[in-house]
Enzyme design. Structure first.
Site, PDB file in Angstrom:
ATOM      1  N   TRP A 211       0.833  -1.219   0.000  1.00 47.61           N
ATOM      2  CA  TRP A 211       0.000   0.000   0.000  1.00 47.61           C
ATOM      3  C   TRP A 211       0.856   1.253   0.000  1.00 47.61           C
ATOM      4  O   TRP A 211       0.376   2.352  -0.278  1.00 47.61           O
ATOM      5  CB  TRP A 211      -0.960  -0.003   1.195  1.00 47.61           C
ATOM      6  CG  TRP A 211      -0.323   0.188   2.563  1.00 47.61           C
ATOM      7  CD1 TRP A 211       0.780  -0.440   3.046  1.00 47.61           C
ATOM      8  CD2 TRP A 211      -0.764   1.058   3.617  1.00 47.61           C
ATOM      9  NE1 TRP A 211       1.054  -0.039   4.333  1.00 47.61           N
ATOM     10  CE2 TRP A 211       0.116   0.887   4.711  1.00 47.61           C
ATOM     11  CE3 TRP A 211      -1.831   1.946   3.756  1.00 47.61           C
ATOM     12  CZ2 TRP A 211      -0.034   1.580   5.916  1.00 47.61           C
ATOM     13  CZ3 TRP A 211      -1.981   2.637   4.961  1.00 47.61           C
ATOM     14  CH2 TRP A 211      -1.093   2.455   6.025  1.00 47.61           C
ATOM     15  N   ASP A 212       2.138   1.091   0.298  1.00 49.38           N
ATOM     16  CA  ASP A 212       3.084   2.207   0.305  1.00 49.38           C
ATOM     17  C   ASP A 212       2.937   3.054  -0.964  1.00 49.38           C
ATOM     18  O   ASP A 212       3.050   4.276  -0.924  1.00 49.38           O
ATOM     19  CB  ASP A 212       4.538   1.679   0.347  1.00 49.38           C
ATOM     20  CG  ASP A 212       4.820   0.748   1.513  1.00 49.38           C
ATOM     21  OD1 ASP A 212       3.899   0.033   1.934  1.00 49.38           O
ATOM     22  OD2 ASP A 212       5.971   0.719   1.993  1.00 49.38           O
TER      23      ASP A 212
ATOM     24  N   GLU B 178       0.646  -3.365  12.577  1.00 44.12           N
ATOM     25  CA  GLU B 178       0.704  -4.828  12.383  1.00 44.12           C
ATOM     26  C   GLU B 178       0.983  -5.616  13.663  1.00 44.12           C
ATOM     27  O   GLU B 178       1.038  -6.843  13.630  1.00 44.12           O
ATOM     28  CB  GLU B 178       1.775  -5.154  11.339  1.00 44.12           C
ATOM     29  CG  GLU B 178       1.388  -4.646   9.960  1.00 44.12           C
ATOM     30  CD  GLU B 178       2.475  -4.828   8.918  1.00 44.12           C
ATOM     31  OE1 GLU B 178       3.668  -4.731   9.272  1.00 44.12           O
ATOM     32  OE2 GLU B 178       2.136  -5.046   7.741  1.00 44.12           O
TER      33      GLU B 178
ATOM     34  N   LYS C 124       2.775  -0.304  16.268  1.00 46.73           N
ATOM     35  CA  LYS C 124       3.965  -0.248  15.420  1.00 46.73           C
ATOM     36  C   LYS C 124       4.048   1.083  14.666  1.00 46.73           C
ATOM     37  O   LYS C 124       5.103   1.659  14.496  1.00 46.73           O
ATOM     38  CB  LYS C 124       3.907  -1.409  14.422  1.00 46.73           C
ATOM     39  CG  LYS C 124       5.083  -1.491  13.491  1.00 46.73           C
ATOM     40  CD  LYS C 124       4.959  -2.702  12.600  1.00 46.73           C
ATOM     41  CE  LYS C 124       6.067  -2.763  11.576  1.00 46.73           C
ATOM     42  NZ  LYS C 124       5.900  -3.877  10.652  1.00 46.73           N
ATOM     43  N   GLN C 125       2.894   1.547  14.182  1.00 49.15           N
ATOM     44  CA  GLN C 125       2.906   2.717  13.297  1.00 49.15           C
ATOM     45  C   GLN C 125       1.561   3.435  13.355  1.00 49.15           C
ATOM     46  O   GLN C 125       0.582   2.893  13.889  1.00 49.15           O
ATOM     47  CB  GLN C 125       3.184   2.273  11.873  1.00 49.15           C
ATOM     48  CG  GLN C 125       2.114   1.364  11.295  1.00 49.15           C
ATOM     49  CD  GLN C 125       2.643   0.523  10.150  1.00 49.15           C
ATOM     50  OE1 GLN C 125       3.131  -0.583  10.355  1.00 49.15           O
ATOM     51  NE2 GLN C 125       2.538   1.036   8.939  1.00 49.15           N
TER      52      GLN C 125
END
Ligand code: IFM
Length: 700
Positions: free
Chosen positions: A317-318, A459, A562-563
Site C-alpha cells: 500500500w506504500d 501490524e 507499530k505505526q
C-alpha cells in the site's frame, strides 16, 4: 556517513560497517533497473546488486522474490597481488551522488594510483546502464586489470538464474559480452549485452569464461601518470522488449540521460526557503522517487524500491498512499502506470479472494506480477530460534483493496480524468465492493456491517475487530467512487453492469459500522484496544529478551502500536473530522507509537501540521525525509532482514510538504492551497503539470 548539503550526497570516508547503507543511499535506478551504490571491485559479499523490477522467481521452497542480475560493471585492479580497494587501504575515498543528474562519481586514491569513475542508469532508455572508469598509475609498473560480468550475485533467497549462454568477443580495444540468463521458476529469458571499450589493447588470450565470471584478465604495463580507461555500456532485455539495437553509443546515451534527468528533476523539484539540510532532505526524497517511476512500463514501485530483494521486491500500500501523490503533481504518465499495474493485478486479487474463501478482489498485501500474493503466512521468524512465526498480514490486512481504490480516487481528484477511471477502476471498484461485502459480518441486532478478524496499519495487533482505519477507508473510498460512477444516466458505468447495482452498494455503505469517538474524542483503534495495558514503547523494549526480538507478540497485549493507525485515517481524511478530534487522537496515540515502520512519522507529521503542532510536525517530517540519508531505520523484523531504501518515507516527506504545509487539496481536477508553513520553512514552491495546466505554486 558524511554529507555535504548541496546538490550532491557525498561520502568522504570509508568504513566496512557502512557497506549496506552506502549501497542503499547511493542507489541509481530508472524504474526498471536498480544498481546499488557499490564499488566496481565489490562482489556479492558487499551486496552488489543489479535489481530488476517486475520479474520474480522462486527457488526451491524459499520466498519468491525479485531477481538480481549478473553484474556487468565489475572491474578490479591489482597491484603487487593486492586488490586496489578502500577495503584494503586507500589514501582518500570519495563518493558523490548528484541528485540533479542521477550519476554516481567515485574518486579513490591509493599509493599505486587513482580510480575515478562515473556511473549512470539511464532514465531515457531504461534497458541501459553505463560507467566511465579510469585508473591513473602513480608508478611505472605492471597492473593486473580484470573486467567483465560477475555472475556470482548477491541474493536473499536465490539462486534464481541459470546461464543459458555466455560469450565474449574481443577486438583490439573492445570486449563484447553477451549473456543469456533464465529464471528457474518461470523460465524467463533475460539477455544482457555489455560493451567494454578499453584504452589499452586486449586480446582473446586474456578472456576468462567460467561458471562465476566472464571477462578479461590482463597485465598492463603502465607508465607513471598513464591513464587506463574502460567505458562500459550494458543493455538488458527482458522477454517483452525489442531485441538489441544495431548501434550503441555510450556518450550519447549518457548525455541523453543527463539531459532528461535534469529536466525531470527541475520540473519535479520542491524548493523551500529554510535550512540547507531541509532543502537537501527534500531533494533527496524527490530523487528517490524519480528514480523509481517508470514512464513506459506498467510496473509499480516495490516497498524497498530497487535497492534489492528485501520484502521480496513486492509492492505494498506504500505506493498508493505514500508515493502516488508526488507523481500526481507533474508526472502523470508514471502515476497512470502505477495504477494500471493494479488493473493488471485484478486477476491475482480475484484468485486471492477465492483462496481465502471470499468473493471479489482481495488485493495482495505483497504484490508481485499480475497481483500475485507473495506474502507468506509465516512472514517473520523468531530472531533467536529462527522458527517461522505465523503472521496474518496476507489473510487479514484487508485495507489493501481500499488502498488501491484510494489511489484511483486521488488520481481522479487531481485530474478529473473520468475516461481513465472508467476504463481501469470501475471493474476493480465492483470487485472490491464484492470482496468487502463477503468479508463483512452483519449484526442483526444493530443492523450494521462489521469487519472482524482484520489487521489495520498497526501490524502488532493482529486479528482484531473493527479497525477504525479499515472501516472508514472502505466507507470513504467506496462512497466517493460510487458518487463518480453512478451518474444516474446512460453514461453510468452501471448501465452495462449485470450483477451489482448502485442501490446495493449504497445500502451496504450506509450500514457499515464506523467507530465513533468516545467522550474524550478518541477513536478506538479497534474493538477492545482501550482495555489493553497502557505502556510506552520504551517500557516494552525493556521486556524484550533477545536482540531483534519480534515486537508483535508482546506488543499485542499492550497499547504499543507499530505505526500510525488512527492517525493515518485522520491525516488522510482531515476534512472528515473536527480539529478537536484530530488533536485528541494525536496526543493519545503518539506516546504509544513505536514508529517501527518507516511509514509512521510522515503520517504524524501530516496530522501535526493540520492541528497546528508545527514543531512536532517539522521534526517528524525531517525524520521521515532523511531516513535513507541517515540510515536510522529498523534493519530486522524478528530474524528477517528488512534493510534497503524507503521510498514510502520519501513519499511521506513530500506528502507532508504538499498536503500539510501547503494545504494542497485536489478536488475534481482543481487544486486549492493554504499557507500552513512551520516557522522553519518560510516559503515553498513547486510545479503542477497536468494535461491542462502547468503552474508554479508559491506558498509564503
Ligand atoms: O507497508 C508496510 C507496512 O505498513 C509495515 N511494514 C512494512 C511494509 C512495507 O513498507
Amino acid at each position: 556517513m558524511s554529507k555535504i548539503w548541496g546538490d550532491r550526497l557525498t561520502l568522504k570516508s570509508f568504513s566496512t560497517d557502512d557497506t549496506y547503507q552506502v549501497g542503499t543511499s547511493f542507489l541509481l535506478a530508472n524504474g526498471h533497473l536498480g544498481y546499488r551504490g557499490t564499488l566496481s571491485e565489490d562482489k556479492k559479499d558487499q551486496m552488489v546488486a543489479l535489481n530488476l523490477c517486475g520479474v520474480y522467481d522462486q527457488y526451491e521452497n524459499k520466498w519468491r522474490e525479485s531477481i538480481n542480475l549478473y553484474n556487468p560493471l565489475y572491474i578490479e585492479i591489482r597491484y603487487h597481488d593486492q586488490v586496489l580497494t578502500p577495503r584494503n587501504a586507500s589514501l582518500k575515498h570519495e563518493l558523490a551522488l548528484s541528485l540533479l543528474k542521477a550519476e554516481l562519481n567515485r574518486h579513490t586514491d591509493f599509493d599505486a594510483g587513482t580510480i575515478i569513475s562515473r556511473r549512470f542508469v539511464s532514465i531515457s532508455d531504461d534497458q541501459v546502464l553505463g560507467e566511465f572508469f579510469s585508473f591513473r598509475a602513480k608508478k611505472t609498473d605492471q597492473y593486473e586489470v580484470t573486467f567483465g560480468v560477475d555472475k556470482e550475485v548477491y541474493e536473499i533467497n536465490g539462486p534464481h538464474l541459470e546461464t543459458v549462454s555466455c560469450a565474449a568477443k574481443t577486438d583490439h580495444h573492445l570486449l563484447i559480452i553477451e549473456s543469456i540468463m533464465k529464471t528457474k521458476e518461470c523460465k524467463q529469458i533475460i539477455k544482457m549485452r555489455t560493451i567494454y571499450t578499453c584504452s589499452h589493447e586486449i586480446s582473446s588470450a586474456d578472456v576468462i569464461n567460467n561458471d562465476v565470471f566472464i571477462g578479461v584478465k590482463t597485465l598492463f604495463e603502465l607508465k607513471q601518470n598513464e591513464v587506463m580507461k574502460v567505458d562500459i555500456m550494458s543493455r538488458i532485455i527482458i522477454s517483452s522488449d525489442n531485441d538489441f539495437p544495431s548501434k550503441e553509443n555510450l556518450n550519447e546515451s549518457y548525455k541523453q540521460h543527463i539531459r532528461e534527468f535534469e529536466a525531470l528533476f527541475k520540473r519535479s523539484r520542491i524548493l523551500l526557503d529554510g535550512t540547507k539540510e531541509a532543502q537537501f532532505a527534500i531533494d533527496f526524497c524527490v530523487y528517490s522517487l524519480l528514480i523509481l517511476g517508470s514512464k513506459t512500463r506498467t510496473t509499480s514501485i516495490p516497498a524497498r524500491g530497487l535497492s534489492g530483494q528485501v520484502y521480496k521486491g513486492a509492492v505494498f500500500w506504500d505506493t498508493e498512499i505514500f508515493m502516488l501523490p508526488f507523481f500526481l503533481l507533474n508526472n502523470l504518465d508514471i502515476a497512470r502506470n502505477l495504477l494500471i499495474y493494479r488493473y493488471d493485478g485484478l486477476e491475482g486479487a480475484l484468485k486471492k479472494s477465492k483462496r481465502f474463501g471470499y468473493d471479489g478482489a482481495f488485493y495482495a498485501w505483497e504484490s508481485q506480477e499480475n497481483g500475485f500474493e507473495a506474502c507468506s503466512l509465516y512472514n517473520v521468524t523468531d530472531a533467536k530460534t529462527g522458527q517461522p512465526i505465523r503472521t496474518y498480514f496476507a489473510d487479514k490486512q484487508i485495507h489493501i483493496s481500499a488502498d488501491v481504490l484510494y489511489g484511483f480516487l486521488s488520481y481522479y481528484q487531481a485530474t478529473k480524468d473520468l475516461d481513465f477511471l472508467k476504463r481501469y477502476c470501475f471493474r476493480i471498484f465492483i470487485e472490491v465492493y464484492k470482496f468487502y461485502r463477503s468479508y463483512s459480518t452483519f449484526d442483526v441486532i444493530t443492523g450494521q456491517y462489521h469487519f472482524n478478524d482484520v489487521i489495520g496499519p498497526d501490524e502488532y495487533h493482529e486479528r482484531v475487530n473493527d479497525n477504525a482505519f479499515t472501516n472508514y477507508l472502505i466507507y470513504f473510498t467506496l462512497r466517493e467512487l460510487l458518487g463518480i460512477f453512478d451518474t444516474g444516466d446512460n453514461n453510468s458505468c452501471f448501465a452495462a453492469e449485470k450483477e451489482i447495482t448502485p442501490v446495493m452498494i449504497r445500502s451496504f455503505l450506509e450500514s457499515i459500522y464506523l467507530p465513533k469517538p468516545n467522550q474524550d474524542g478518541i477513536i478506538e483503534q479497534f474493538a477492545g484496544y482501550f482495555l489493553l495495558e497502557a505502556v510506552t514503547p520504551e517500557v516494552l523494549k525493556t521486556r524484550m529478551e533477545t536482540q531483534n526480538e519480534y515486537w508483535g507478540k508482546k506488543a499485542s497485549l499492550t497499547k504499543v502500536i507499530k505505526q500510525a493507525d488512527v492517525v493515518t485515517l485522520l491525516a488522510l481524511f482531515k476534512d472528515q473530522f473536527s480539529s478537536k478530534i484530530k488533536q485528541a487522537n494525536y496526543e493519545y496515540y503518539l506516546p504509544y507509537t513505536e514508529h517501527g515502520s518507516s511509514l509512521s512519522s510522515s503520517m504524524y507529521a501530516l496530522l501535526a501540521a493540520d492541528i497546528g503542532k508545527s514543531d512536532d510536525s517539522y521534526r517528524l517530517w525531517l525524520k521521515s525525509a532523511q531516513i535513507d540519508l541517515r540510515g536510522t531505520s529498523k534493519m530486522f523484523a524478528g530474524g528477517i532482514f528488512i534493510g534497503g531504501s524507503h521510498p514510502a518515507a520519501a513519499g511521506g516527506g513530500i506528502l507532508t510538504l504538499l498536503h500539510g504545509y501547503s494545504g494542497l487539496v485536489a478536488k475534481d481536477g482543481k487544486y486549492s492551497f493554504s499557507n500552513n508553513l512551520p516557522q522553519e520553512i518560510k516559503k515553498l514552491s513547486f510545479r503542477i503539470k497536468t494535461a491542462k495546466k502547468n503552474r508554479l505554486i508559491k506558498i509564503s
